[in-house]
Structure formats: structure tokens, C-alpha cells
Design an enzyme around this catalytic site. Structure first.
Site, PDB file in Angstrom:
ATOM      1  N   ARG A  17       0.794  -1.229   0.000  1.00 46.11           N
ATOM      2  CA  ARG A  17       0.000   0.000   0.000  1.00 46.11           C
ATOM      3  C   ARG A  17       0.833   1.290   0.000  1.00 46.11           C
ATOM      4  O   ARG A  17       0.302   2.384  -0.162  1.00 46.11           O
ATOM      5  CB  ARG A  17      -0.976  -0.006   1.189  1.00 46.11           C
ATOM      6  CG  ARG A  17      -2.214  -0.830   0.902  1.00 46.11           C
ATOM      7  CD  ARG A  17      -3.069  -0.977   2.118  1.00 46.11           C
ATOM      8  NE  ARG A  17      -2.502  -1.935   3.072  1.00 46.11           N
ATOM      9  CZ  ARG A  17      -2.917  -2.055   4.337  1.00 46.11           C
ATOM     10  NH1 ARG A  17      -3.862  -1.271   4.798  1.00 46.11           N
ATOM     11  NH2 ARG A  17      -2.371  -2.963   5.126  1.00 46.11           N
ATOM     12  N   LYS A  24       8.961  -0.893   2.507  1.00 46.30           N
ATOM     13  CA  LYS A  24       8.245  -0.018   3.445  1.00 46.30           C
ATOM     14  C   LYS A  24       9.118   0.454   4.602  1.00 46.30           C
ATOM     15  O   LYS A  24       9.125   1.641   4.929  1.00 46.30           O
ATOM     16  CB  LYS A  24       7.008  -0.746   3.985  1.00 46.30           C
ATOM     17  CG  LYS A  24       6.300   0.053   5.070  1.00 46.30           C
ATOM     18  CD  LYS A  24       4.890  -0.386   5.298  1.00 46.30           C
ATOM     19  CE  LYS A  24       4.818  -1.655   6.088  1.00 46.30           C
ATOM     20  NZ  LYS A  24       3.405  -2.016   6.350  1.00 46.30           N
ATOM     21  N   GLY A  84       3.703 -15.190   6.834  1.00 47.04           N
ATOM     22  CA  GLY A  84       3.038 -14.825   8.081  1.00 47.04           C
ATOM     23  C   GLY A  84       4.036 -14.466   9.181  1.00 47.04           C
ATOM     24  O   GLY A  84       5.226 -14.771   9.086  1.00 47.04           O
ATOM     25  N   TYR A 107       7.495  -5.129  15.505  1.00 46.79           N
ATOM     26  CA  TYR A 107       7.263  -4.990  14.071  1.00 46.79           C
ATOM     27  C   TYR A 107       8.035  -3.773  13.563  1.00 46.79           C
ATOM     28  O   TYR A 107       8.019  -2.703  14.190  1.00 46.79           O
ATOM     29  CB  TYR A 107       5.766  -4.820  13.784  1.00 46.79           C
ATOM     30  CG  TYR A 107       4.934  -6.053  14.076  1.00 46.79           C
ATOM     31  CD1 TYR A 107       5.529  -7.296  14.284  1.00 46.79           C
ATOM     32  CD2 TYR A 107       3.545  -5.986  14.125  1.00 46.79           C
ATOM     33  CE1 TYR A 107       4.765  -8.421  14.546  1.00 46.79           C
ATOM     34  CE2 TYR A 107       2.776  -7.113  14.381  1.00 46.79           C
ATOM     35  CZ  TYR A 107       3.395  -8.339  14.601  1.00 46.79           C
ATOM     36  OH  TYR A 107       2.648  -9.444  14.864  1.00 46.79           O
ATOM     37  N   GLY A 108       8.683  -3.953  12.435  1.00 44.13           N
ATOM     38  CA  GLY A 108       9.532  -2.876  11.888  1.00 44.13           C
ATOM     39  C   GLY A 108       8.769  -1.670  11.389  1.00 44.13           C
ATOM     40  O   GLY A 108       9.360  -0.629  11.106  1.00 44.13           O
ATOM     41  N   GLU A 160      -7.480 -13.108  15.141  1.00 45.00           N
ATOM     42  CA  GLU A 160      -7.344 -12.109  14.085  1.00 45.00           C
ATOM     43  C   GLU A 160      -8.718 -11.645  13.619  1.00 45.00           C
ATOM     44  O   GLU A 160      -9.684 -12.427  13.629  1.00 45.00           O
ATOM     45  CB  GLU A 160      -6.558 -12.696  12.903  1.00 45.00           C
ATOM     46  CG  GLU A 160      -5.089 -12.894  13.204  1.00 45.00           C
ATOM     47  CD  GLU A 160      -4.426 -11.617  13.692  1.00 45.00           C
ATOM     48  OE1 GLU A 160      -4.350 -10.651  12.916  1.00 45.00           O
ATOM     49  OE2 GLU A 160      -4.002 -11.580  14.864  1.00 45.00           O
ATOM     50  N   ALA A 384      32.576  43.651   2.210  1.00 40.79           N
ATOM     51  CA  ALA A 384      31.488  43.151   1.359  1.00 40.79           C
ATOM     52  C   ALA A 384      32.034  42.713   0.005  1.00 40.79           C
ATOM     53  O   ALA A 384      32.927  43.336  -0.554  1.00 40.79           O
ATOM     54  CB  ALA A 384      30.461  44.252   1.167  1.00 40.79           C
ATOM     55  N   ASN A 390      39.236  29.827  -4.657  1.00 42.50           N
ATOM     56  CA  ASN A 390      39.915  28.643  -4.128  1.00 42.50           C
ATOM     57  C   ASN A 390      40.120  27.570  -5.179  1.00 42.50           C
ATOM     58  O   ASN A 390      40.842  26.616  -4.958  1.00 42.50           O
ATOM     59  CB  ASN A 390      39.122  28.058  -2.948  1.00 42.50           C
ATOM     60  CG  ASN A 390      37.689  27.727  -3.317  1.00 42.50           C
ATOM     61  OD1 ASN A 390      37.115  28.313  -4.228  1.00 42.50           O
ATOM     62  ND2 ASN A 390      37.110  26.774  -2.615  1.00 42.50           N
TER      63      ASN A 390
END
Ligand code: UD1
Ligand code: MG
Length: 478
Positions: A17, A24, A84, A107-108, A160, A384, A390
Site C-alpha cells: 500500500r 516499506k 506470516g 514490528y519494523g 485475528e 562586502a 579557491n
């Protein structure tokens, strides 16, 4: 002695998604990949080893994680196929061979979990005396989440969403996906998990019922915003906003004033001293360290830089890998690039750019200058429009200015070149040779005044208009 602690962080998912070519867990949230946060929390808690389980884009994820924690006690595990969450944890078994103790499972893609909550989970586990403890969260709309099912007040299983009965769907207590499990139980129990469920997956949550048969399963409750995951970019931005609010509140509690916290971007890892004031739209990123009594006005951007006590940054000053001493005054619109190192009381004004420039105490460049590859002494005044030339097209060269040097406006310093202590350079000079201490260098062509030139020009113009009235105006000089 405390029981050894290891951690397994699940980072194998694709994250469809996100609609992205990037895995992700590598999407940045406040400047760091999503998975940085759970990994960091596990390391802070003292977990060793920490096992990131990688799968989708395994090589990229592993490389990014190694770069984040070059010295961390990491051991990577590969989940070849995403079958899973139980299968994902099981793929860490090899990496944890010989480890005996407690395994923290995270969970990451859940970035906001706090260290305090994980510490509370460890405490609850110790007091509970069972083989598994977990974090739960109460949701108004629990759709999609695993439900924590209790009987007689005791956790007995997790079901679940897709496998719930209508009555179970009414349960508001949800599984956050954060567990602490005894290794003696974990691996044998995982081997017994089957994929006979609505999704045909190996559910890690099936561990809970097995654990409940052996003893109590303590569940500690955490706020939803701490346990919320990221599934798409809208959620990513929501988590970023919550994380930002948390970080900003922490700084304010520590004595830092934020004029407009909603527009103040501060990454984890930035430190700010007390009585420092931060204006709207300021960004502080990387390992930035800001001292006490510093004033950072609107729109300043500081990345991987340090600013010492009492310094003032006027609006829209940009620092990148720069070091700024005490009581300096910078900006508005100064740009300090990598390798800039300012001693105390240096003043740099608008449109002054520095790069690899060491500038001594009390030196000033208040307007429009480029100071690159420069060593500048103390008490120097740079006029100024001064430019250190350089670069010769091939190599970079150094400009050295001694103490109390005065560089007149619009001068070019063609490096390599040195201006000795106390020397003056006249305005408009192109310095190509070293200037000895105490001397004046001027390279301007002498000025010529042509008296009456304007009147003569006007007369010529009038005459040519008489001769040819339709001719358009023409400007001629001399
Ligand atoms: C999971 C929990 C659910 C809980 C919810 C909280 C299970 C079975 N369910 O559901 O009870 O309420 O999290 O957010 O665990 N992953 C892998 N390999 C896999 C599958 C997943 O590494 O084979 C990783 C994912 O990248 C992700 C994490 O595990 O970081 C969770 O997987 P996800 O599919 O999002 O589980 P949920 O359905 O959200
Ligand atoms: Mg999920």
C-alpha cells in the site's frame, strides 16, 4: 543477574500500500528509516543480539540498517517467503541459536513505541511469571486488528479480525504486535503453529493460546499512537506528526522555547540546551547539538552541526556539518557549509557563504562573501563582496589571513595566498601574491576623471539629432 534479552524486529514485508519501489521499512520518518525506531528502542533496552528479519529487498534493507547501527549487536535473518508473522519470527531461530533468555518481538513498521512501554513489558513479564507477555491497545474502531480475548479476566488467546466471531468483533482490546517471550518456549511453540486460518498464514498470535495454557499472559495497555503501524503514506505522515509532537514536547519540558511547535522540525538525536529559543519553521536534523541561550530565528536549517552557548542565528541561516562557537552572530541568510569552524564572537552576515573555513575569534564578514578553503585569524574584517578564489579548475587551494587583517570590499583572494598579520588589502584588489604582515596591498588601476565629459556628450547627442531627426537614440561613450 538479569535474564539475557534479545530482540527480533520484523522487517520483511513489502508494504504494497505504500505504492513504492522502496521497501516499506526504509521509508523515512523524521529523517530516518521507519525501522530505525523499533531497532533503536530494542538496542536502548539492552537487547543483544537484535535480529532484523529481512525479506522483501533484503539486501537494501540490510545495508541501510547496518549503516544506521555500524557498531550495533545485529544479526540478520532472512525470511525467503512472507508466509506470516510466525514464519517471520521462526526465520530468526538460526540467528539466535544458543541464546537463552527473553526475546522481544517488534514490528519494523511500528515506529512510535516508547522505551518506557517496553521496560514496563519486561517488568510485567517478570512479575507475571509466565512464558509470554504482550502489549495491547484499546481502539474505538478495531477493524483489522487481532483481538485480545479474555476469560475470567485472563488473556486466553488472540483472534485475528478475519477469524473473529461476531461477538469477538465487539472486543476493543487489540493486539499491538509487541511481545516478550521466553526462548525456552518460543522455538518449540513456533514449530507447532499451523496456517489453518482465514488468511492461510502462520500467525504469531497463535503463540498466545499456547502460552496461556502454561501460565499467565500479562498484557500491558499502551496508547494507540504508540502502537500504530504504517501501511500507506497517509499513515506515514500521521506517525511523523505524532513523533514530532512528542520530540518537541520533550524539548519544551527540558527548557527550550519553541515559538511554533507545529512548524518546528526536530529529529530524534538532536540535543538543545536550556533557555534556547527556536523560531517558527526551523529544522534541526542529524546529530545537531545546540547549546544554551542560543537564539534560532525563523527558517533556520541546521544539519549535523553544533552551535555553542549564547549564539544568535538570525532568520534563514543554513548550517551543514558546521561548528559554531560561543556568542557568534550569524545571518540573516548566511550559509555555512561542511568544514566551517567558527571560534567565538564571529559575525557572518547576509549572503555570506563559508566552506572548509576556520575563522578566529571576533572576526567579521558581514555582507556578501565567499570564504572557502580558508584559515582566517582573529579580529579580521572581511569587506562586502570578498571572494576566496579557491578553485583553479583542477585543484582547491587555501587562503590564509593572519590576525587583525583588513580586507577591503570587492577583493578577490586568488589561492594559494597568504595575507600576514595586521595587513590591509585595499577595496577592489585582486590579491595574487602573498601580502607581508603590516603592509597594504592595492591592485586597482589608477582612477581617471574626464572633466566636462557629460556636457560634451550631451552636445554631441543634440548635434546628431539635428542632422537626422528620425534616427533613434544612440549612446556613444567618450
Ligand atoms: C498483526 C497481528 C495482529 C495485530 C496487528 C497490529 C499477526 C498474525 N497479527 O496483524 O494481531 O493486531 O499486527 O498491527 O501477527 N511480516 C513479515 N513477514 C511476514 C508477514 C509479516 O516480516 O511473513 C512483518 C510485516 O512487514 C510487518 C509485521 O510483520 O512489519 C506485521 O505484519 P502484518 O501483515 O502487517 O500483520 P497484521 O495483519 O497487521
Ligand atoms: Mg499491519
Amino acid at each position: 543477574m538479569t535474564t539475557p534479552l534479545a530482540a527480533v524486529v520484523l522487517c520483511a514485508g513489502k508494504g504494497t500500500r505504500m505504492r513504492s519501489e522502496k521497501a516499506k521499512v526504509l521509508h523515512p520518518i523524521l529523517g530516518k528509516p521507519l525501522c530505525f525506531y523499533p531497532l533503536m528502542r530494542a538496542l536502548e533496552l539492552g537487547a543483544s543480539p537484535v535480529v532484523p528479519v529481512v525479506g522483501h529487498q533484503a539486501a537494501e534493507v540490510e545495508q541501510a540498517v547496518r549503516a544506521l547501527f555500524p557498531a550495533g549487536p545485529l544479526r540478520f535473518a532472512l525470511q525467503k517467503e512472507q508466509r506470516g508473522t510466525a514464519d517471520a519470527v521462526r526465520s530468526a531461530e538460526g540467528a539466535l541459536q544458543g541464546f537463552q533468555g527473553r526475546v522481544l518481538i517488534l514490528y519494523g513498521d511500528v515506529p512510535l513505541v516508547r522505551r518506557e512501554t517496553l521496560a514496563a513489558l519486561v517488568d510485567a513479564h517478570e512479575r507475571g511469571g509466565g512464558v509470554l507477555s504482550l502489549v495491547s491497545t484499546r481502539l474505538e474502531d478495531p477493524t483489522g486488528y487481532g483481538r485480545v480475548i479474555r476469560e475470567g479476566g485472563k488473556v486466553v488467546r488472540i483472534v485475528e479480525h478475519k477469524d473473529c466471531t461476531p461477538a469477538q468483533r465487539e472486543v476493543r482490546d487489540c493486539n499491538a504486535g509487541i511481545y516478550l517471550v521466553d526462548s525456552s518456549f518460543l522455538w518449540t511453540a513456533l514449530a507447532n503453529i499451523r496456517s489453518t486460518n482465514a488468511q492461510g498464514e502462520f500467525y504469531l498470535t497463535d503463540l498466545v493460546e499456547m502460552a496461556a495454557q502454561k501460565g499467565p499472559v500479562p498484557a500491558i495497555d499502551a496508547d494507540f499512537n504508540e502502537t500504530a503501524g504504517v501501511n500507506d503514506r497517509v499513515e506515514l505522515s500521521a506517525r511523523a506528526r505524532d513523533l514530532q509532537a512528542r520530540i518537541n514536547i520533550q524539548h519544551m519540558r527540558n527548557g527550550v522555547s519553541l515559538a511554533d511547535p507545529a512548524t518546528t522540525y526536530i529529529e530524534e538525536g538532536v540535543t538543545i540546551g536550556s533557555d534556547t529559543e527556536v523560531g517558527p519553521g526551523v529544522s534541526l536534523s542529524g546529530a545537531t547539538v545546540v547549546g544554551r541561550h542560543v537564539s534560532i530565528a525563523q527558517g533556520c536549517i541546521l544539519h549535523a552541526s553544533s552551535v555553542a552557548d549564547g549564539t544568535t542565528l538570525k532568520p534563514y541561516t543554513v548550517l551543514e556539518e558546521a561548528k559554531v562557537g560561543e556568542r557568534c552572530i550569524l545571518g540573516p541568510f548566511s550559509r555555512l557549509r561542511p568544514g566551517t569552524d567558527l571560534a567565538e564572537e564571529v559575525h557572518l552576515g547576509n549572503f555570506v557563504e563559508t566552506k572548509k573555513a576556520r575563522i578566529g575569534k571576533g572576526s567579521k564578514a558581514n555582507h556578501l562573501a565567499y570564504l572557502g578553503d580558508a584559515k582566517i585569524g582573529s579580529g579580521v574584517n572581511v569587506g562586502a563582496g570578498t571572494i576566496t578564489c579557491n578553485y583553479d579548475g583542477v585543484n582547491k587551494h587555501v587562503t590564509e589571513l593572519g590576525d587583525k587583517v583588513f580586507i577591503g570590499s570587492d577583493s578577490q583572494l586568488v589561492a594559494p595566498v597568504k595575507v600576514g598579520d595586521g595587513a590591509y588589502v585595499g577595496a577592489g584588489t585582486t590579491v595574487t601574491k602573498d601580502v607581508p604582515p603590516g603592509s597594504l596591498a592595492v591592485s586597482r588601476t589608477p582612477q581617471v576623471n574626464l572633466e566636462g565629459w557629460v556636457e560634451r556628450k550631451k552636445a554631441r547627442k543634440a548635434k546628431s539629432a539635428e542632422a537626422d531627426p528620425v534616427k533613434p537614440d544612440k549612446v556613444s561613450v567618450g
